[in-house]
Design an enzyme around this catalytic site. Structure first.
Site, PDB file in Angstrom:
ATOM      1  N   GLY A  43       3.074  -2.614  -3.964  1.00  0.00           N
ATOM      2  CA  GLY A  43       2.509  -3.248  -4.875  1.00  0.00           C
ATOM      3  C   GLY A  43       3.552  -4.120  -5.728  1.00  0.00           C
ATOM      4  N   CYS A  89      10.561   1.061  -6.915  1.00  0.00           N
ATOM      5  CA  CYS A  89       9.530   0.501  -7.619  1.00  0.00           C
ATOM      6  C   CYS A  89      10.575  -0.770  -7.037  1.00  0.00           C
ATOM      7  CB  CYS A  89      10.241   0.598  -8.776  1.00  0.00           C
ATOM      8  SG  CYS A  89       9.198  -0.587 -10.474  1.00  0.00           S
ATOM      9  N   LEU A  90      10.270  -2.066  -7.213  1.00  0.00           N
ATOM     10  CA  LEU A  90      11.383  -3.574  -7.161  1.00  0.00           C
ATOM     11  C   LEU A  90      11.588  -3.410  -8.466  1.00  0.00           C
ATOM     12  CD1 LEU A  90       8.632  -5.551  -5.554  1.00  0.00           C
ATOM     13  CD2 LEU A  90      10.352  -4.382  -4.343  1.00  0.00           C
ATOM     14  N   HIS A 131       0.411   4.027  -9.918  1.00  0.00           N
ATOM     15  CA  HIS A 131       1.779   3.433  -9.960  1.00  0.00           C
ATOM     16  C   HIS A 131       1.961   1.618 -10.572  1.00  0.00           C
ATOM     17  CE1 HIS A 131       7.067   2.602  -9.325  1.00  0.00           C
ATOM     18  NE2 HIS A 131       5.695   1.240  -9.394  1.00  0.00           N
ATOM     19  N   GLU A 132       1.364   0.847  -9.784  1.00  0.00           N
ATOM     20  CA  GLU A 132       0.896  -0.437 -10.482  1.00  0.00           C
ATOM     21  C   GLU A 132       0.370   0.173 -11.859  1.00  0.00           C
ATOM     22  OE1 GLU A 132       2.955  -2.584  -8.993  1.00  0.00           O
ATOM     23  OE2 GLU A 132       3.021  -1.532  -7.251  1.00  0.00           O
ATOM     24  N   HIS A 135       2.536  -0.142 -14.544  1.00  0.00           N
ATOM     25  CA  HIS A 135       2.712  -0.604 -15.208  1.00  0.00           C
ATOM     26  C   HIS A 135       2.503  -1.889 -15.878  1.00  0.00           C
ATOM     27  CE1 HIS A 135       6.594  -1.460 -12.693  1.00  0.00           C
ATOM     28  NE2 HIS A 135       6.546  -1.265 -11.849  1.00  0.00           N
TER      29      HIS A 135
HETATM   30 ZN   LIG Z   1       6.926  -0.136  -9.805  1.00  0.00          ZN
END
Ligand SMILES: [Zn+2]
Length: 173
Positions: A43, A89-90, A131-132, A135
């Site tokens: 994501g 997480c990226l 999670h997304e 953000h």
């Molecule tokens: Zn993330």
């Protein structure tokens, strides 16, 4: 579009709603989808590419394949049942930790035609949605850890980043 990484303050800002009919947001969604596959994430939320708008793309690589492009997504219900979620997480590369998430959630959003849609997400998709969407409110998964665990995670992250930078310097001498 570049990946914004921790501790960039952009990641802790709250995003604003997309105006209905905003044509530019469709380009943003398409570019974010490309980046999602390029960076091999499950994501990606707009603040991770420096855009403070409520937009998220998700593909958990399930069968059948489905790419979610969510405009102004909102959790409208969540299960009482919680599950342990192994998260990364990226924007916090290499780091991983286990936190608790709702086992299922209902998410309301606008699709690319600005039509209202609803999805019931369970298991990994549910965790991913939470999670997304976090953000978009400036919340990272490490914010769900206890104070102590969070400080350990950040120390570990900084150390790993230092090691990576050091390696990079060595390779470029
Ligand atoms: Zn993330």
């Amino acid at each position: 579009m570049e990946l914004i990484k921790y501790p960039n303050p952009i990641l802790s800002k709250k995003c604003t709603n997309v105006e209905i009919g905003d044509p530019e947001i469709l380009d943003v969604l398409n570019m974010m989808s490309q980046k999602l596959y390029e960076w091999e994430g499950a994501g990606l939320a707009a603040p991770q590419v420096g855009i403070l708008k409520r937009v998220v793309v998700i593909d958990i690589r399930s069968e059948p394949k489905r790419l979610y492009k969510l405009i102004n997504p909102k959790i409208i219900w969540k299960s009482e049942e919680m599950v342990e979620s192994q998260e990364g997480c990226l924007s916090l590369p290499i780091l991983k930790d286990t936190i608790l998430r709702h086992e299922s959630v209902g998410v309301e959003y606008l699709d690319e035609k600005f039509q209202r849609q609803e999805v019931t997400a369970t298991g990994f998709l549910s965790c991913c949605m939470q999670h997304e969407l976090d953000h978009l409110d400036g919340i990272l998964y490490i914010d769900h850890l206890s104070k102590l665990k969070k400080s350990i995670a950040i120390k570990r992250f900084n150390k790993l980043q230092e090691e990576k930078n050091h390696e990079y310097e060595l390779n470029n001498e």
